[in-house]
Design an enzyme around this catalytic site. Sequence first.
Site, PDB file in Angstrom:
ATOM      1  N   VAL A 124     -68.742 -79.443 -46.372  1.00 15.49           N
ATOM      2  CA  VAL A 124     -69.237 -78.330 -47.197  1.00 15.49           C
ATOM      3  C   VAL A 124     -67.745 -78.301 -48.212  1.00 15.49           C
ATOM      4  CG1 VAL A 124     -70.799 -77.303 -45.620  1.00 15.49           C
ATOM      5  CG2 VAL A 124     -68.686 -76.599 -45.460  1.00 15.49           C
ATOM      6  N   SER A 125     -68.296 -77.424 -49.333  1.00 10.25           N
ATOM      7  CA  SER A 125     -67.227 -77.157 -50.131  1.00 10.25           C
ATOM      8  C   SER A 125     -66.463 -75.712 -49.921  1.00 10.25           C
ATOM      9  CB  SER A 125     -67.950 -77.134 -51.496  1.00 10.25           C
ATOM     10  OG  SER A 125     -68.583 -78.396 -51.938  1.00 10.25           O
ATOM     11  N   THR A 126     -66.883 -74.711 -49.486  1.00 17.94           N
ATOM     12  CA  THR A 126     -66.402 -73.738 -49.178  1.00 17.94           C
ATOM     13  C   THR A 126     -66.568 -73.178 -48.029  1.00 17.94           C
ATOM     14  OG1 THR A 126     -67.972 -72.179 -50.165  1.00 17.94           O
ATOM     15  CG2 THR A 126     -66.616 -73.112 -51.603  1.00 17.94           C
TER      16      THR A 126
ATOM     17  N   GLN B  31     -70.061 -71.589 -47.124  1.00 19.74           N
ATOM     18  CA  GLN B  31     -71.292 -72.618 -46.682  1.00 19.74           C
ATOM     19  C   GLN B  31     -71.162 -72.694 -45.246  1.00 19.74           C
ATOM     20  OE1 GLN B  31     -70.296 -75.626 -49.477  1.00 19.74           O
ATOM     21  NE2 GLN B  31     -71.716 -74.921 -51.177  1.00 19.74           N
TER      22      GLN B  31
END
Length: 195
Positions: free
Chosen positions: A11-13, A16
Amino acid sequence: MMARIFGYARVSTGDQDLSLQVHALQGAGVGKDNIFTDVVTGAQAIRPGITALMAAVGEGDTIVVWRLDRLGRSLVHLADLAAQLHQRGVGIRSLTDGVDTSQATGRLIYGILSTLAEFERETIRTRVRAGMAAARRAGVHCGRRPALKAEHVAHARERLASGEPARRVAGFLKVSEATLYRALARHPLAPPAAQ
């Protein structure tokens, strides 16, 4: 050695949640201890989870991902990663994209992916060359910063004119003789002013 199944989720951050991907990987038969994860943007070059995964997999193994875009930072990166894995005899299976490189259709998609990535690389190279040519026409220097500035070259000319050897002048300026000569050529003497 028996073929193993590994999973990768990203996931990007931190906002999430990895659980959707992890549950899907476990549902596809990936053991909890064989799931590697990262919480970083796809553009991030350093991803500890993918690095550990690449160290763990071997010939005959398969990496399962929820979607292909979780694995690669870009089309080019994904194609490069897939090529590395292919050379090592490691397959890729994407649960939502329907890609499985152990099957004929998956290998076809892998081939298309590699071709598109090469096209993207060539497009980027062409754009960079065109941009650099336009910058040079506008008088902008491209590439490394010159080792010697105009004032250094002027000082070198004075020392050379007084009879000092080029080797010593170059040593004083902490550059090679070739660099000194290139700088002298790049900064020609201005013609004398008309009286």
